[in-house]
Write an enzyme that holds these catalytic residues in place. Structure first.
Site, PDB file in Angstrom:
ATOM      1  N   ASN A 123       0.799  -1.224   0.000  1.00 20.38           N
ATOM      2  CA  ASN A 123       0.000   0.000   0.000  1.00 20.38           C
ATOM      3  C   ASN A 123       0.837   1.282   0.000  1.00 20.38           C
ATOM      4  O   ASN A 123       0.293   2.375  -0.041  1.00 20.38           O
ATOM      5  CB  ASN A 123      -0.991  -0.018   1.167  1.00 20.38           C
ATOM      6  CG  ASN A 123      -2.067  -1.051   0.926  1.00 20.38           C
ATOM      7  OD1 ASN A 123      -2.222  -1.561  -0.190  1.00 20.38           O
ATOM      8  ND2 ASN A 123      -2.814  -1.376   1.963  1.00 20.38           N
ATOM      9  N   ARG A 144      -8.921  -1.907  -7.226  1.00 19.79           N
ATOM     10  CA  ARG A 144      -9.462  -0.560  -7.014  1.00 19.79           C
ATOM     11  C   ARG A 144      -8.373   0.499  -6.970  1.00 19.79           C
ATOM     12  O   ARG A 144      -8.584   1.661  -7.310  1.00 19.79           O
ATOM     13  CB  ARG A 144     -10.185  -0.475  -5.678  1.00 19.79           C
ATOM     14  CG  ARG A 144     -11.129  -1.576  -5.345  1.00 19.79           C
ATOM     15  CD  ARG A 144     -11.675  -1.333  -3.990  1.00 19.79           C
ATOM     16  NE  ARG A 144     -12.150   0.026  -3.871  1.00 19.79           N
ATOM     17  CZ  ARG A 144     -13.295   0.449  -4.407  1.00 19.79           C
ATOM     18  NH1 ARG A 144     -14.041  -0.406  -5.063  1.00 19.79           N
ATOM     19  NH2 ARG A 144     -13.686   1.671  -4.287  1.00 19.79           N
ATOM     20  N   CYS A 148     -16.943  -3.837  -3.878  1.00 17.07           N
ATOM     21  CA  CYS A 148     -15.820  -4.641  -3.386  1.00 17.07           C
ATOM     22  C   CYS A 148     -16.344  -5.555  -2.296  1.00 17.07           C
ATOM     23  O   CYS A 148     -17.332  -5.234  -1.640  1.00 17.07           O
ATOM     24  CB  CYS A 148     -14.747  -3.695  -2.843  1.00 17.07           C
ATOM     25  SG  CYS A 148     -13.488  -4.491  -1.859  1.00 17.07           S
ATOM     26  N   ARG A 189     -17.359   1.223  -0.942  1.00 15.31           N
ATOM     27  CA  ARG A 189     -16.103   1.949  -1.212  1.00 15.31           C
ATOM     28  C   ARG A 189     -16.225   2.972  -2.347  1.00 15.31           C
ATOM     29  O   ARG A 189     -15.521   2.873  -3.364  1.00 15.31           O
ATOM     30  CB  ARG A 189     -14.964   0.977  -1.476  1.00 15.31           C
ATOM     31  CG  ARG A 189     -14.740  -0.005  -0.333  1.00 15.31           C
ATOM     32  CD  ARG A 189     -13.583  -0.934  -0.581  1.00 15.31           C
ATOM     33  NE  ARG A 189     -12.292  -0.276  -0.473  1.00 15.31           N
ATOM     34  CZ  ARG A 189     -11.132  -0.907  -0.658  1.00 15.31           C
ATOM     35  NH1 ARG A 189     -11.119  -2.185  -0.974  1.00 15.31           N
ATOM     36  NH2 ARG A 189      -9.994  -0.272  -0.518  1.00 15.31           N
ATOM     37  N   PRO A 190     -17.065   4.000  -2.196  1.00 11.30           N
ATOM     38  CA  PRO A 190     -17.168   5.034  -3.243  1.00 11.30           C
ATOM     39  C   PRO A 190     -15.881   5.854  -3.314  1.00 11.30           C
ATOM     40  O   PRO A 190     -15.036   5.771  -2.432  1.00 11.30           O
ATOM     41  CB  PRO A 190     -18.335   5.899  -2.733  1.00 11.30           C
ATOM     42  CG  PRO A 190     -18.361   5.699  -1.260  1.00 11.30           C
ATOM     43  CD  PRO A 190     -17.852   4.307  -1.003  1.00 11.30           C
ATOM     44  N   ASP A 248     -16.144   9.302  -3.980  1.00 13.09           N
ATOM     45  CA  ASP A 248     -16.685  10.674  -4.038  1.00 13.09           C
ATOM     46  C   ASP A 248     -15.715  11.701  -3.490  1.00 13.09           C
ATOM     47  O   ASP A 248     -15.627  12.824  -4.010  1.00 13.09           O
ATOM     48  CB  ASP A 248     -18.018  10.727  -3.267  1.00 13.09           C
ATOM     49  CG  ASP A 248     -17.837  10.287  -1.820  1.00 13.09           C
ATOM     50  OD1 ASP A 248     -18.059  11.106  -0.916  1.00 13.09           O
ATOM     51  OD2 ASP A 248     -17.391   9.128  -1.611  1.00 13.09           O
ATOM     52  N   GLN A 249     -14.949  11.341  -2.470  1.00  7.53           N
ATOM     53  CA  GLN A 249     -14.010  12.305  -1.880  1.00  7.53           C
ATOM     54  C   GLN A 249     -12.846  12.606  -2.833  1.00  7.53           C
ATOM     55  O   GLN A 249     -12.337  13.726  -2.889  1.00  7.53           O
ATOM     56  CB  GLN A 249     -13.477  11.765  -0.549  1.00  7.53           C
ATOM     57  CG  GLN A 249     -14.554  11.620   0.525  1.00  7.53           C
ATOM     58  CD  GLN A 249     -15.192  12.943   0.869  1.00  7.53           C
ATOM     59  OE1 GLN A 249     -14.514  13.856   1.336  1.00  7.53           O
ATOM     60  NE2 GLN A 249     -16.480  13.085   0.579  1.00  7.53           N
ATOM     61  N   ASP A 305      -7.031  -3.580   8.362  1.00  4.37           N
ATOM     62  CA  ASP A 305      -6.387  -4.642   7.586  1.00  4.37           C
ATOM     63  C   ASP A 305      -5.789  -5.737   8.465  1.00  4.37           C
ATOM     64  O   ASP A 305      -5.260  -6.725   7.945  1.00  4.37           O
ATOM     65  CB  ASP A 305      -5.295  -4.052   6.683  1.00  4.37           C
ATOM     66  CG  ASP A 305      -5.877  -3.161   5.599  1.00  4.37           C
ATOM     67  OD1 ASP A 305      -5.113  -2.429   4.946  1.00  4.37           O
ATOM     68  OD2 ASP A 305      -7.106  -3.175   5.415  1.00  4.37           O
TER      69      ASP A 305
HETATM   70  C1  EPZ Z   1      -6.765   1.851   1.673  1.00  7.44           C
HETATM   71  O1  EPZ Z   1      -7.953   1.712   0.894  1.00  7.44           O
HETATM   72  C2  EPZ Z   1      -6.025   0.516   1.595  1.00  7.44           C
HETATM   73  N1  EPZ Z   1      -5.710   0.222   0.210  1.00  7.44           N
HETATM   74  C3  EPZ Z   1      -6.909  -0.584   2.186  1.00  7.44           C
HETATM   75  O2  EPZ Z   1      -6.150  -1.795   2.215  1.00  7.44           O
HETATM   76  C4  EPZ Z   1      -7.256  -0.236   3.616  1.00  7.44           C
HETATM   77  O3  EPZ Z   1      -8.172  -1.181   4.117  1.00  7.44           O
HETATM   78  C5  EPZ Z   1      -7.918   1.154   3.660  1.00  7.44           C
HETATM   79  O4  EPZ Z   1      -7.075   2.146   3.046  1.00  7.44           O
HETATM   80  C6  EPZ Z   1      -8.177   1.615   5.089  1.00  7.44           C
HETATM   81  O5  EPZ Z   1      -7.023   1.600   5.854  1.00  7.44           O
HETATM   82  C7  EPZ Z   1      -4.634   0.830  -0.359  1.00  7.44           C
HETATM   83  O6  EPZ Z   1      -3.919   1.627   0.225  1.00  7.44           O
HETATM   84  C8  EPZ Z   1      -4.340   0.470  -1.779  1.00  7.44           C
HETATM   85  P1  EPZ Z   1     -10.204   4.619   2.373  1.00  7.44           P
HETATM   86  P2  EPZ Z   1      -8.835   3.002   0.487  1.00  7.44           P
HETATM   87  O7  EPZ Z   1     -10.453   5.526   1.217  1.00  7.44           O
HETATM   88  O8  EPZ Z   1      -7.950   4.174   0.307  1.00  7.44           O
HETATM   89  C9  EPZ Z   1     -14.893   5.566   2.707  1.00  7.44           C
HETATM   90  C10 EPZ Z   1      -5.665  -4.080   1.880  1.00  7.44           C
HETATM   91  O9  EPZ Z   1      -6.122  -5.062   2.497  1.00  7.44           O
HETATM   92  N2  EPZ Z   1     -14.688   6.461   1.548  1.00  7.44           N
HETATM   93  O10 EPZ Z   1      -9.281   5.097   3.423  1.00  7.44           O
HETATM   94  O11 EPZ Z   1      -9.711   2.590  -0.625  1.00  7.44           O
HETATM   95  C11 EPZ Z   1     -14.656   4.086   2.348  1.00  7.44           C
HETATM   96  O12 EPZ Z   1     -15.794   3.501   1.776  1.00  7.44           O
HETATM   97  C12 EPZ Z   1      -6.607  -2.927   1.463  1.00  7.44           C
HETATM   98  O13 EPZ Z   1      -4.461  -3.948   1.586  1.00  7.44           O
HETATM   99  C13 EPZ Z   1     -15.771   7.146   1.015  1.00  7.44           C
HETATM  100  O14 EPZ Z   1     -16.908   7.005   1.481  1.00  7.44           O
HETATM  101  O15 EPZ Z   1      -9.703   3.210   1.811  1.00  7.44           O
HETATM  102  C14 EPZ Z   1     -14.279   3.496   3.703  1.00  7.44           C
HETATM  103  O16 EPZ Z   1     -15.434   3.190   4.420  1.00  7.44           O
HETATM  104  C15 EPZ Z   1      -8.046  -3.272   1.635  1.00  7.44           C
HETATM  105  N3  EPZ Z   1     -15.547   7.967  -0.048  1.00  7.44           N
HETATM  106  C16 EPZ Z   1     -13.511   4.638   4.360  1.00  7.44           C
HETATM  107  O17 EPZ Z   1     -13.896   5.841   3.693  1.00  7.44           O
HETATM  108  C17 EPZ Z   1     -14.296   8.141  -0.604  1.00  7.44           C
HETATM  109  O18 EPZ Z   1     -14.151   8.895  -1.587  1.00  7.44           O
HETATM  110  C18 EPZ Z   1     -11.983   4.518   4.302  1.00  7.44           C
HETATM  111  O19 EPZ Z   1     -11.612   4.210   2.993  1.00  7.44           O
HETATM  112  C19 EPZ Z   1     -13.214   7.437  -0.040  1.00  7.44           C
HETATM  113  C20 EPZ Z   1     -13.429   6.603   1.040  1.00  7.44           C
END
Ligand code: EPZ
Length: 419
Positions: free
Chosen positions: A23, A93, A117, A122-123, A125-126, A305
């Site tokens: 990551n 993703r 997923c 996992r949108p 939007d942000q 994770d």
């Molecule tokens: C990263 O995913 C990691 N992936 C994930 O690891 C990890 O689980 C996650 O961060 C949380 O620590 C990579 O770094 C490639 P987020 P990411 O955006 O960036 C919501 C693994 O096992 N959200 O921090 O996609 C989202 O739905 C993977 O190695 C929105 O609603 O996660 C979630 O509930 C799995 N809108 C929360 O925020 C957005 O635009 C955190 O997601 C973005 C996120």
């Protein structure tokens, strides 16, 4: 599809080295789209998600060359390529990390919207709202994000929730924007600090990575750099929990204790002995395990994770533990499989209650996502008899050479190919 066969129980003993973080490597690879100059990265793990990102970059005109010691990348073949196709994005993703750098450097990016997923909706939007705050025109059509901007300009953006790849995408985009960008309520994961270090080596001006507020002074161009990817805290955490669940004694070289403080604190509370020295971390899990509750949260909280792996551990602890998953809404798919092995776990919304200790017995189980598959492997190491984990392509996405690392620690594991 490959399976993993595990003979248990075993007590893991010995020393392994934590590899580079998947990551941290994924955004670092995407960052090469920000310059025509050569980027050299060391400690990039050889896992499936990295290979997928390299295929996407190849599609976008990036030459890459892996040697024994490093990975060389140069985005100089086809500066007009601007789209990340569905066929690649649907398998990973994190392909969305091409959006910010493509838009900032080429003024146009067309990236397939990542679909649903296994662990949640996992949108993104942000990510999109952040790019609009930097002046991008964003449209969604035919399942794609189409973003355009003659030149991004600095602005203020506050995330509704800390997003790891959201923060990384905006860091990369703002690095080439006109003027100053301020990002608030950012994610603070170590992988974000690592990306900012690489970008600053390329000539960016980023301050505050790892904090909730980050300031980026945009520059005209970025140059090449050489950068070592940080150790994978989730891989290291998985093997530490492996040592605990098997009452073993394991050293993890190259692991960074400060990136794992929430886990180390919790494992100490459960009764494990943890020693830290300049080489890394040692866990001795000889005593009786005690059940302890955990709530997942963005860094520096307990990492989501490692939730599934920790739950497997709690099946062997004395007492009742509650695990609360706050980051993703559907990350308990390992529970029915652990219960098939003899665990006693009840789910109630975002809470799981684990009653322990349970006597686990080997069984055929099915992996559903990357970290769920790791928890089934750990349970198999503690179970009586043979466990066969199916669909380990999930595991191969993020763990490099798991069989040989476990074998080096005395485990009897074997990959059954294409069965
Ligand atoms: C990263 O995913 C990691 N992936 C994930 O690891 C990890 O689980 C996650 O961060 C949380 O620590 C990579 O770094 C490639 P987020 P990411 O955006 O960036 C919501 C693994 O096992 N959200 O921090 O996609 C989202 O739905 C993977 O190695 C929105 O609603 O996660 C979630 O509930 C799995 N809108 C929360 O925020 C957005 O635009 C955190 O997601 C973005 C996120």
């Amino acid at each position: 599809m490959d399976k993993l066969s595990i003979e248990g129980p075993v007590s893991l003993q010995g020393t392994i080295r934590a590899g580079g973080a998947k990551n941290a490597a994924l955004p670092a690879l995407a960052a090469c789209l920000l310059t025509e100059s050569r980027i050299e990265l060391t400690d990039v793990p050889d896992v499936r998600d990295i290979r997928t990102m390299l295929s996407l970059l190849d599609h976008l005109g990036v030459d890459s060359e892996r040697s024994e010691t490093s990975l060389l990348l140069q985005a100089n073949r086809d500066p007009t390529a601007e789209d990340a196709p569905y066929d690649l994005v649907k398998t990973m993703r994190a392909s969305v990390l091409a959006l910010g750098p493509l838009l900032a450097r080429r003024g146009h990016a067309r990236v397939s919207l990542p679909g649903g997923c296994a662990i949640g909706v996992r949108p993104i939007d942000q990510h999109l709202a952040g790019l609009e705050a930097l002046g991008a025109r964003v449209r969604l059509e035919h399942g794609y994000v189409d973003a355009r901007s003659d030149r991004l300009r600095g602005g203020l953006f506050r995330f509704s929730m800390p997003s790891v790849t959201g923060t990384e995408n905006l860091l990369m985009a703002a690095s080439l924007a006109l003027g100053t960008t301020v990002l608030e309520n950012c994610a603070r994961e170590p992988e974000i600090i690592d990306l900012a270090e690489l970008l600053n080596k390329m000539g960016a001006q980023i301050q505050g990575a790892g904090e909730e507020r980050i300031e980026i002074q945009g520059v005209e161009t970025l140059s090449g750099a050489t950068h070592g990817i940080i150790a994978d805290r989730i891989e290291a955490g998985t093997y530490l929990i492996g040592a605990a669940i098997t009452r073993g004694d394991v050293c993890i070289e190259n692991a960074r204790p400060r990136d794992l403080s929430a886990l180390l604190e919790k494992l100490t509370e459960t009764g494990c002995q943890i020693d830290i020295d300049e080489n890394g971390l040692r866990l001795r899990g000889t005593g009786e395990l005690v059940s302890k509750d955990v709530v997942t949260a963005p860094h520096p909280g307990f990492p989501t994770d490692l939730q599934a792996q920790y739950m497997a551990l709690m099946t062997q602890a004395h007492g009742n533990a509650t695990v609360c998953e706050t980051v993703f809404e559907n990350r308990f798919q390992h529970v029915p499989e652990l219960n098939r092995m003899g665990a006693s776990i009840e789910i109630d919304g975002s809470f799981a209650r684990i009653h322990g200790p349970s006597r686990l017995s080997g069984a055929r189980v099915m992996a559903t996502d990357l970290r769920a598959s790791a928890s089934l492997v750990l349970a198999g190491l503690a179970a009586e008899g043979t466990t066969v984990v199916d669909r380990i392509y999930h595991l191969d996405r993020g763990y490099e050479a798991m069989e040989s690392k476990l074998q080096a620690l005395g485990a009897r594991v074997q990959r059954i190919s294409g069965a």
